[in-house]
Design an enzyme around this catalytic site. Structure first.
Site, PDB file in Angstrom:
ATOM      1  N   GLU A  17       0.855  -1.191  -0.093  1.00 27.91           N
ATOM      2  CA  GLU A  17      -0.220  -0.123  -0.097  1.00 27.91           C
ATOM      3  C   GLU A  17       1.050   1.241  -0.110  1.00 27.91           C
ATOM      4  O   GLU A  17       1.916   1.182   0.465  1.00 27.91           O
ATOM      5  CB  GLU A  17      -1.008  -0.011   1.098  1.00 27.91           C
ATOM      6  CG  GLU A  17      -1.706  -1.163   1.266  1.00 27.91           C
ATOM      7  CD  GLU A  17      -3.012  -1.234   0.673  1.00 27.91           C
ATOM      8  OE1 GLU A  17      -3.366  -0.325  -0.140  1.00 27.91           O
ATOM      9  OE2 GLU A  17      -3.587  -2.340   0.674  1.00 27.91           O
ATOM     10  N   THR A  18       0.153   2.222  -0.464  1.00 31.48           N
ATOM     11  CA  THR A  18       0.889   3.729  -0.616  1.00 31.48           C
ATOM     12  C   THR A  18      -0.299   4.347  -0.054  1.00 31.48           C
ATOM     13  O   THR A  18      -1.466   4.458  -0.384  1.00 31.48           O
ATOM     14  CB  THR A  18       1.399   4.269  -1.935  1.00 31.48           C
ATOM     15  OG1 THR A  18       2.539   3.395  -2.139  1.00 31.48           O
ATOM     16  CG2 THR A  18       1.884   5.696  -1.604  1.00 31.48           C
TER      17      THR A  18
END
Length: 273
Positions: free
Chosen positions: A48-49
């Site tokens: 994830e970002t």
């Protein structure tokens, strides 16, 4: 000239670099278009970002927060929320409890003096489900039972007989894609709770571009009610038995689940795009 953005990579649910679950974190003035956010998440290429920007004062939330895998935006992510809260507090961008406006409602994070952070998430509703044909073959072991973790997660939680079975799973990620809306949570009770954890899990999300997630905070909103009911305590600790491993402390409070963990920044630099 390209715009410059400060970017950080934070290992979440650990206090040691190179363990836990890495997440990219960008604090922005506003959200650019979705295509740019997705390109950045693909470039960072972690599970994830997280992208966040400050909201006007006196609103229901302090920051807006979105999460992207390398291939898609998701509705809920625990480790990237923890990573974001860690960045907000360690940079001085926020103090005290922080209210985050997300696709899953307003989530509140609270930093503690020992460096840990607690996140207040919605508890995932669990509904018994038939074990889908092909799941045992796709995971490499026969589950005891299966549960639908609700629309907010979109996961199938499958229970196994013991910890060593979960650790030894050899999933066929392509085959797993058709068995859930987001992914599969595999879990079992800890073989020896004196080691500091009450249950183990592994999480597989090939449908959203993540074959195995190192540590999945959101999955613990389903694991907490599942194991609290069976173990008979509202406060538990889960070990995600991925190669990187990580610990998640859970506290079940009815429709809300508190998740507590540590985080450490391992990379900080400039994104020129």
């Amino acid at each position: 000239m390209p715009t410059s953005h400060r970017i950080r990579v934070v290992d979440a649910f650990t206090d040691h670099p190179f363990t836990g679950n890495p997440a990219g974190v960008l604090l922005l003035d506003a959200f650019p278009d979705d295509a740019w956010l997705q390109h950045v998440a693909a470039e960072i290429n972690h599970a994830e970002t997280a992208f966040a920007h400050r909201l006007p004062v006196h609103g229901e939330a302090d920051w807006a927060l979105r999460w992207f895998t390398p291939t898609t935006e998701v509705d809920l992510c625990g480790h990237a929320t923890l990573a974001t809260a860690h960045v907000l507090h360690t940079t001085g961008a926020a103090t005290g409890p922080v209210r985050l406006a997300t696709r899953s409602g307003v989530l509140i994070t609270t930093a503690h003096d020992d460096g840990t952070i607690t996140m207040d998430f919605p508890t995932a509703p669990l509904t018994p489900a038939e074990i889908p044909d092909g799941v045992a073959e796709a995971l490499g072991a026969e589950p005891l039972a299966a549960y639908d973790a609700g629309d907010n997660l979109g996961d199938l939680l499958v229970e196994f007989a013991d910890e060593k079975t979960v650790r030894a799973l050899t999933p066929d990620h392509k085959a797993l894609v058709r068995h859930s809306r987001r992914g599969i949570i595999a879990t079992a009770r800890a073989e020896d709770p004196t080691r500091g954890y009450d249950f183990v899990s592994r999480c597989f999300f090939p449908r959203v571009g993540i074959d195995e997630d190192p540590v999945t905070g959101s999955a613990h909103t389903a694991l907490a009610p599942f194991w609290s009911q069976r173990i008979g305590r509202t406060e538990l600790t889960g070990l995600q038995a991925s190669a990187r491993t990580g610990l998640v402390r859970t506290e079940l409070r009815g429709e809300r689940t508190l998740l507590t963990g540590s985080a450490v920044t391992v990379i900080e630099g400039e994104l020129h795009a």
